[in-house]
Design an enzyme around this catalytic site. Sequence first.
Site, PDB file in Angstrom:
ATOM      1  N   THR A  71       2.580  -2.357  11.947  1.00 15.88           N
ATOM      2  CA  THR A  71       3.489  -1.338  12.490  1.00 15.88           C
ATOM      3  C   THR A  71       3.948  -0.389  11.378  1.00 15.88           C
ATOM      4  O   THR A  71       4.793   0.466  11.598  1.00 15.88           O
ATOM      5  CB  THR A  71       4.734  -1.998  13.120  1.00 15.88           C
ATOM      6  N   ASP A 109       3.601   2.373   7.980  1.00 21.35           N
ATOM      7  CA  ASP A 109       3.131   3.756   7.801  1.00 21.35           C
ATOM      8  C   ASP A 109       1.631   3.816   7.470  1.00 21.35           C
ATOM      9  O   ASP A 109       0.886   4.616   8.037  1.00 21.35           O
ATOM     10  CB  ASP A 109       3.951   4.374   6.659  1.00 21.35           C
ATOM     11  N   LEU A 110       1.194   2.975   6.551  1.00 21.98           N
ATOM     12  CA  LEU A 110      -0.215   3.028   6.140  1.00 21.98           C
ATOM     13  C   LEU A 110      -1.130   2.695   7.320  1.00 21.98           C
ATOM     14  O   LEU A 110      -2.150   3.359   7.552  1.00 21.98           O
ATOM     15  CB  LEU A 110      -0.482   2.036   4.995  1.00 21.98           C
ATOM     16  N   ARG A 121      -0.530   3.059  10.471  1.00 17.79           N
ATOM     17  CA  ARG A 121      -0.502   4.118  11.487  1.00 17.79           C
ATOM     18  C   ARG A 121      -1.302   5.354  11.065  1.00 17.79           C
ATOM     19  O   ARG A 121      -2.054   5.931  11.844  1.00 17.79           O
ATOM     20  CB  ARG A 121       0.957   4.531  11.732  1.00 17.79           C
ATOM     21  N   HIS A 155      -6.779   3.029  -2.992  1.00 18.48           N
ATOM     22  CA  HIS A 155      -7.620   3.939  -2.205  1.00 18.48           C
ATOM     23  C   HIS A 155      -8.081   5.163  -3.004  1.00 18.48           C
ATOM     24  O   HIS A 155      -9.032   5.832  -2.623  1.00 18.48           O
ATOM     25  CB  HIS A 155      -6.942   4.336  -0.885  1.00 18.48           C
ATOM     26  N   GLU A 198       3.167  15.739  -4.589  1.00 20.14           N
ATOM     27  CA  GLU A 198       3.100  15.687  -3.117  1.00 20.14           C
ATOM     28  C   GLU A 198       4.243  16.521  -2.538  1.00 20.14           C
ATOM     29  O   GLU A 198       5.395  16.389  -2.984  1.00 20.14           O
ATOM     30  CB  GLU A 198       3.235  14.252  -2.622  1.00 20.14           C
ATOM     31  N   HIS A 242      -2.585   4.205  -8.843  1.00 25.88           N
ATOM     32  CA  HIS A 242      -3.556   5.289  -8.692  1.00 25.88           C
ATOM     33  C   HIS A 242      -3.793   6.092  -9.976  1.00 25.88           C
ATOM     34  O   HIS A 242      -4.927   6.336 -10.376  1.00 25.88           O
ATOM     35  CB  HIS A 242      -3.099   6.283  -7.622  1.00 25.88           C
ATOM     36  N   LYS A 293       7.412  13.090  -5.103  1.00 25.07           N
ATOM     37  CA  LYS A 293       7.583  13.489  -3.701  1.00 25.07           C
ATOM     38  C   LYS A 293       8.433  14.769  -3.644  1.00 25.07           C
ATOM     39  O   LYS A 293       9.198  15.056  -4.568  1.00 25.07           O
ATOM     40  CB  LYS A 293       8.317  12.389  -2.924  1.00 25.07           C
TER      41      LYS A 293
END
Length: 477
Positions: A21, A23-24, A26, A183, A221, A245, A331
């Site tokens: 359920t 964020d990733l 979804r 990723h 971002e 990352h 962010k």
Amino acid sequence: MTGADGVRVSAPQLIVIFGATGDLARRMLFPGLYRLARAGMMPADFRVIGSGRRSPGTDEEFRERIAGGVREFAADHYDDDAWRDFAGRLSFTPSSADDGADLAEAVREAREELGEGTRTLLYLSVPPNAAQAMIGMLDATGLAADAALVMEKPFGEDLASARELDAAVARAVPEERVFRIDHFLGKEAVRNLLVLRFANGLLETVWNRDHIAYVQIDVPEEIDIQGRASFMESTGTFRDMVSTHLSQILGFVALEPPVRITAEDLRAEKLKVYRALRPIDPADVVFGQYEGYREEDGVAADSQVETFVALRAWVDNWRWQGVPFLLRTGKAMAATGHRVTIGFRRPPSALFGAGVFDGDARPDELVVELGDRPELSLDIRVKEAGAGLRLHRRGLRYAPSEDGAADAYEKLLLDAMRGDQTLFTGAAEIERLWEVCEPVLQDRPATRAYPKGSWGPEEALRLAGPRGWALADGDGD
Ligand SMILES: NC(=O)C1=CN([C@@H]2O[C@H](COP(=O)(O)OP(=O)(O)OC[C@H]3O[C@@H](n4cnc5c(N)ncnc54)[C@H](OP(=O)(O)O)[C@@H]3O)[C@@H](O)[C@H]2O)C=CC1
Ligand SMILES: O=C1O[C@H](COP(=O)(O)O)[C@@H](O)[C@H](O)[C@H]1O
């Protein structure tokens, strides 16, 4: 077409997603699996069981929830028939670190239904502080037996917890079935970095301190935390993005030629880079927090958590001695970008004189875009056509068509289903990275406020020195 290299998975697959359920799941995991299915890359027989502590309701309600994400994040590939087929393979069974009995039963039933030769993939898409307890449950319930385990980054929260986590994983699952996912390593351009460096004699000869003045790895971002307060408050941007990352990209930029492109050889070469990576000096790090972060739901009113990090790192080996590696991410910044910039040293004498330049004093730069359009460009000086002598900075550019680019999660999901660990990270390199990060975790720099939509705190702009950051106003994905 997904571009995820055209080879269909053949064995039946049962995929269990913990944190289904979140964020990733979804935005990436379910839309990625749907796109793979629609492109005919999934096996004829597969099932996906979502899991988590809180049930989203009935299976139908769970499917509705996933449908929203698929319509939004796989919009170009959405069609009703494909969705109905995919949705029919989805279900939800709750589980927690303390109780996995119902899930173990659901997995047993699904495996029976899928038949002989079924491979089970357990995907832990939970925050780092939840991973170890979950592994304990997977071991105790027998869920881990015969299954492959995909673990999301960050792996642990520091060196001590990463070691404990690795020990727990080793007790539950043999290393050849463990897939530590980052990723960014599935991004087209990261693999292209290897090709660029090692398939071109020209570049490899200048890929060292004699010719390179600086390296920048810049991943700003525009999005804010998008409701992920609990994740950000417990993890922060340094652990979320830098120890993972950005450090992985640094490893690919800096590594020596591997003997072969295999998991074993790539991990060995990255580990050598990280062993040479100087423990990060907190004085070389700027932490920032965007204005308004503390007003977000679920954020402490006096939170010091960093939503921005810029730092200078050094790789103390033969190839890179004295070359600064500048890393930046955050962010709510002015633009979104994923850019590696390699700045080359200037020629030894200013043969043409300052007066003939077009005013842009930057040295030659090789720019590798890691975003959805994985472009490459080499910015060099050329003479303006005409009788006079005026020098301009111009780019030699390679821009692949968007159609061919594989989505990072699709690529890595397929690799994990096929058992290919090449683009997954190893325990030793992760532990070394935590060691390198430890001084910053122990002695956190002050968190400085920055306006939303900016390039971060002033101190971060100064960190890059006179050259500044290559990504600036007007740039981005
Ligand atoms: N979101 C993103 O863009 C990306 C995220 N990641 C990684 O994916 C992982 C998940 O991130 P994200 O989906 O954003 O996080 P979220 O906070 O959105 O979701 C995490 C999920 O994990 C479950 N969870 C939370 N705490 C626990 C716990 N203590 N025990 C068991 N389950 C728990 C929650 O479900 P429930 O409460 O029902 O158990 C929730 O659905 C993280 O490791 C993150 O670093 C990686 C790349 C990108
Ligand atoms: O792992 C994460 O990555 C995303 C950024 O990934 P991208 O592929 O969209 O660049 C970041 O937003 C998130 O905070 C982090 O957990």
